[in-house]
Structure formats: C-alpha cells, structure tokens
Design an enzyme around this catalytic site. Sequence first.
Site, PDB file in Angstrom:
ATOM      1  CG  ASP A 237      -1.860  -1.124   1.300  1.00 55.95           C
ATOM      2  OD1 ASP A 237      -2.155  -1.696   0.241  1.00 55.95           O
ATOM      3  OD2 ASP A 237      -2.311  -1.450   2.420  1.00 55.95           O
TER       4      ASP A 237
HETATM    5  N1  URA Z   1      -1.151  -5.891   3.854  1.00 57.93           N
HETATM    6  C1  URA Z   1      -1.649  -4.634   3.881  1.00 57.93           C
HETATM    7  O1  URA Z   1      -2.682  -4.374   4.465  1.00 57.93           O
HETATM    8  N2  URA Z   1      -0.964  -3.688   3.228  1.00 57.93           N
HETATM    9  C2  URA Z   1       0.192  -3.912   2.586  1.00 57.93           C
HETATM   10  O2  URA Z   1       0.788  -2.983   2.026  1.00 57.93           O
HETATM   11  C3  URA Z   1       0.696  -5.224   2.580  1.00 57.93           C
HETATM   12  C4  URA Z   1      -0.004  -6.202   3.214  1.00 57.93           C
END
Ligand code: URA
Length: 240
Positions: free
Chosen positions: A103
């Site tokens: 993310d």
């Molecule tokens: N899980 C999440 O919620 N975000 C990420 O970036 C990676 C795994």
Amino acid sequence: MRIDKLLANMGYGTRKEVKALLKGGNVRINGQPEKSAKVHVDTEKDQVTVMGEEVEYREYIYLMMNKPGDLISATEDAHDTTVIDILQPEDHVFDPFPVGRLDKDTEGLLLITNDGVLNHRLTSPKKNVGKTYYAEIDGRVTEEDVSQFAEGVTLDDGYKTKPGHLVVLSSGEQSEIELTITEGKFHQVKRMFEAVDKKVVYLKRIRIGELDLDEELELGEYRELTDEELQYLMKITKLD
Ligand code: URA
C-alpha cells in the site's frame, strides 16, 4: 539482438543517440569497427566495446528497495510518484516493475525486477512464500488473536484467509507485532486486524521468505540483490 537495441538497453542513449555513436566509429564488435545499427550480435558470444570499454550485457535486474510510505507500487501513475519514478536512469532502461504491491502508506521490503517469471513465481499463492510484516496496532493484541490468525480469519468480503503466524512483540493500548502470511490479498494485513476489531497504524514489510530487508537501506534507497539472495529466491520459487 540488434546492436542499437542492445546499446540502448544498456543505457548508452536513445536509439538515435546510439546510431550516432555507431556512425562516429565508436563501437567495435569482436574488435572490428561497426557502423551499422542493424547488425545483430549474439550476447552470449560476441564482445562489444564502446570507446574501448567492454559492454557487459545483462537482461535482468533485481533490486531491493526500502519503500517509503509515500510512494505507490506501480510503474506509472497520473497523480502519485511511483517506486519506479525514483530509480536511477541506468536502472530505468531495464523497464523494471515492482513484485506485488505494498500500500502507499506501507514501508519496507519491495523487490523490483524485469524478470516476469520470478515475479509470477513470487506472487503465486501456490508457492507459499511467507511475507513477514512488522506492525503497530491500535489496541491490545491477545493470545486469542494469535490463535484466530493461526486458523485463518474471515475478511470483510467473506474470504477466509490461510493461516497467519502472529507474534506479539508487545501488548498494550498500542501493540507491536510481527505477522507472516503466504497470501497477498488487497490490504490483507490491515483487513486481518479489522477482522479482530483492531487497527493497523503502521505497517512495514521486513522479510520475504528468509530474505530480510537490508536495514542499511534508508527509506527510498535501494540496491541490487546479491547473487546469494537471488539464488535463494530462485530456489524457493523453483517449479516442481
Ligand atoms: N497488507 C496490507 O494491508 N498492506 C500492505 O501494504 C501489505 C499487506
């Protein structure tokens, strides 16, 4: 491969600039001057030099980045800066892309390559490659959460996750944890905690399989994988 493509790929300029380089008599193939942009070279056998310097041909690039929490995991984006935007020009020429996604606000270990096969293998759920995250959680993480994660939790869309290995580093109003999962569903770690009524307030990927994030890398820095690290990734994702 055509000599102009090879030299452009290796960062000697655009096709036009490479043509000029050839025309100017700066390029030799196996010791012989070559002026044509169209001539083909065998990258395994032929020796190419530019102004006397040997061109080391390579097809693939494998990078490890410590992703900062303000870049998106994509090759290009109309609004945001991507992890590819911040690469040096000599790495850009390989057309690399991020392996899987973190993310925008997630930090930590991100692999970047132009090797589609390795990308596919690393992201395939069949390979069961563990991804380990360090997270800070708003809320008290309990042994019950550890057991629930070990069984798999049901996400907001009804999907039941595969087992996750949750280690509680500290538990209080804010908790610190490490979680290893083998899948990569959208926002998976955040949604797994939401499933047990808790909120992830900081997330960092620290490991893929047994490949650790190099702690020497500052946020936004990256380096090439060592031969050993690459061999390890190839080994754990090998086709059966
Ligand atoms: N899980 C999440 O919620 N975000 C990420 O970036 C990676 C795994």
